[in-house]
Scaffold this motif. Structure first.
Motif, short mmCIF file in Angstrom:
data_model
loop_
_atom_site.label_atom_id
_atom_site.label_comp_id
_atom_site.label_asym_id
_atom_site.label_seq_id
_atom_site.Cartn_x
_atom_site.Cartn_y
_atom_site.Cartn_z
N MET A 79 31.32 19.29 42.48
CA MET A 79 31.32 20.44 43.38
C MET A 79 32.74 20.99 43.55
O MET A 79 32.92 22.20 43.63
N MET A 80 33.69 20.08 43.61
CA MET A 80 35.08 20.51 43.79
C MET A 80 35.59 21.25 42.56
O MET A 80 36.33 22.22 42.68
N ILE A 81 35.16 20.83 41.38
CA ILE A 81 35.59 21.48 40.15
C ILE A 81 35.03 22.90 40.08
O ILE A 81 35.72 23.83 39.65
N ILE A 82 33.79 23.07 40.53
CA ILE A 82 33.18 24.39 40.51
C ILE A 82 33.92 25.33 41.46
O ILE A 82 34.18 26.49 41.13
N MET A 83 34.31 24.83 42.62
CA MET A 83 35.06 25.66 43.57
C MET A 83 36.43 26.03 43.00
O MET A 83 36.89 27.16 43.18
N MET A 84 37.07 25.10 42.30
CA MET A 84 38.36 25.40 41.70
C MET A 84 38.22 26.44 40.60
O MET A 84 39.06 27.34 40.47
N MET A 85 37.15 26.33 39.80
CA MET A 85 36.94 27.31 38.74
C MET A 85 36.62 28.68 39.32
O MET A 85 37.03 29.71 38.77
N LEU A 86 35.89 28.72 40.42
CA LEU A 86 35.63 30.00 41.08
C LEU A 86 36.92 30.62 41.62
O LEU A 86 37.12 31.83 41.52
N MET A 87 37.79 29.79 42.17
CA MET A 87 39.07 30.29 42.66
C MET A 87 39.92 30.83 41.51
O MET A 87 40.59 31.86 41.66
N VAL A 88 39.89 30.16 40.37
CA VAL A 88 40.64 30.64 39.20
C VAL A 88 40.10 32.00 38.75
O VAL A 88 40.88 32.91 38.43
N SER A 89 38.78 32.15 38.73
CA SER A 89 38.22 33.43 38.30
C SER A 89 38.53 34.55 39.30
O SER A 89 38.80 35.68 38.90
N ILE A 90 38.55 34.23 40.58
CA ILE A 90 38.90 35.24 41.58
C ILE A 90 40.37 35.62 41.46
O ILE A 90 40.73 36.80 41.55
N ILE A 91 41.22 34.64 41.20
CA ILE A 91 42.64 34.92 41.02
C ILE A 91 42.86 35.76 39.76
O ILE A 91 43.69 36.67 39.76
N MET A 92 42.09 35.47 38.71
CA MET A 92 42.19 36.28 37.49
C MET A 92 41.84 37.74 37.78
O MET A 92 42.53 38.67 37.32
N PHE A 93 40.78 37.95 38.54
CA PHE A 93 40.38 39.31 38.88
C PHE A 93 41.44 40.00 39.73
O PHE A 93 41.78 41.16 39.49
N LEU A 94 42.00 39.29 40.71
CA LEU A 94 43.00 39.89 41.58
C LEU A 94 44.30 40.20 40.84
O LEU A 94 44.92 41.24 41.08
N VAL A 95 44.71 39.32 39.93
CA VAL A 95 45.92 39.58 39.15
C VAL A 95 45.70 40.79 38.24
O VAL A 95 46.58 41.65 38.11
N GLY A 96 44.53 40.87 37.62
CA GLY A 96 44.22 42.05 36.81
C GLY A 96 44.21 43.32 37.63
O GLY A 96 44.68 44.37 37.16
N ASN A 97 43.72 43.24 38.84
CA ASN A 97 43.69 44.40 39.72
C ASN A 97 45.10 44.80 40.14
O ASN A 97 45.42 46.00 40.21
N MET A 98 45.96 43.81 40.41
CA MET A 98 47.33 44.13 40.78
C MET A 98 48.08 44.78 39.63
O MET A 98 48.84 45.73 39.82
N ILE A 99 47.87 44.30 38.42
CA ILE A 99 48.52 44.90 37.25
C ILE A 99 47.97 46.31 37.02
O ILE A 99 48.72 47.22 36.67
N PHE A 100 46.68 46.50 37.22
CA PHE A 100 46.07 47.82 37.07
C PHE A 100 46.68 48.83 38.03
O PHE A 100 46.92 49.98 37.67
N VAL A 101 46.95 48.39 39.24
CA VAL A 101 47.49 49.30 40.25
C VAL A 101 48.99 49.54 40.02
O VAL A 101 49.47 50.67 40.16
N SER A 102 49.73 48.51 39.64
CA SER A 102 51.18 48.66 39.57
C SER A 102 51.68 49.21 38.24
O SER A 102 52.66 49.95 38.20
N LYS A 103 51.07 48.87 37.12
CA LYS A 103 51.55 49.30 35.81
C LYS A 103 50.75 50.50 35.32
O LYS A 103 49.88 50.39 34.47
N HIS A 104 51.04 51.64 35.85
CA HIS A 104 50.27 52.82 35.47
C HIS A 104 51.08 53.78 34.60
O HIS A 104 50.77 54.96 34.53
N LYS A 105 52.10 53.26 33.91
CA LYS A 105 52.89 54.14 33.06
C LYS A 105 52.29 54.24 31.65
O LYS A 105 52.22 55.32 31.08
N HIS A 106 51.85 53.12 31.11
CA HIS A 106 51.29 53.09 29.76
C HIS A 106 49.78 52.87 29.81
O HIS A 106 49.29 52.07 30.60
#
Length: 98
Positions: free
Chosen positions: A1-28
């Motif tokens: 159960m703990m591994i599943i929660m960690m993997m969910l947190m990794v996927s949420i962090i992946m989405f948030l990092v992608g979202n931050m890059i989408f918002v900040s790097k809008h030159k190219h």
């Protein structure tokens, strides 16, 4: 159960990092497309974890991957046509397209 929660947190962090890059790097356009693909990868990873956790079929993931590949190919074709016509992939060139 703990591994599943960690993997969910990794996927949420992946989405948030992608979202931050989408918002900040809008030159190219290429950086925006790569951040969108990273967000899609995070969503795919999260859906894979959730669907396998509740023991459902994974056919929906195949449909999701097909649509994400089509989205990536469409984005790359738009970028290639933009580079051929204008010589760069800057977003400031979009005003010349209209």
């Amino acid at each position: 159960m703990m591994i599943i929660m960690m993997m969910l947190m990794v996927s949420i962090i992946m989405f948030l990092v992608g979202n931050m890059i989408f918002v900040s790097k809008h030159k190219h356009l290429l950086l925006v497309l790569l951040s969108l693909e990273f967000m899609v990868l995070g969503i795919f990873f999260q859906m894979l974890i959730m669907l396998s956790f509740i023991n459902l079929d994974l056919y929906f993931l195949m449909v999701f991957l097909v649509f994400s590949v089509c989205e990536g190919a469409l984005g790359l074709s738009i970028m290639v046509s933009m580079i051929r016509t204008h010589g760069n992939d800057y977003f400031q060139s979009f005003s010349m397209l209209w």
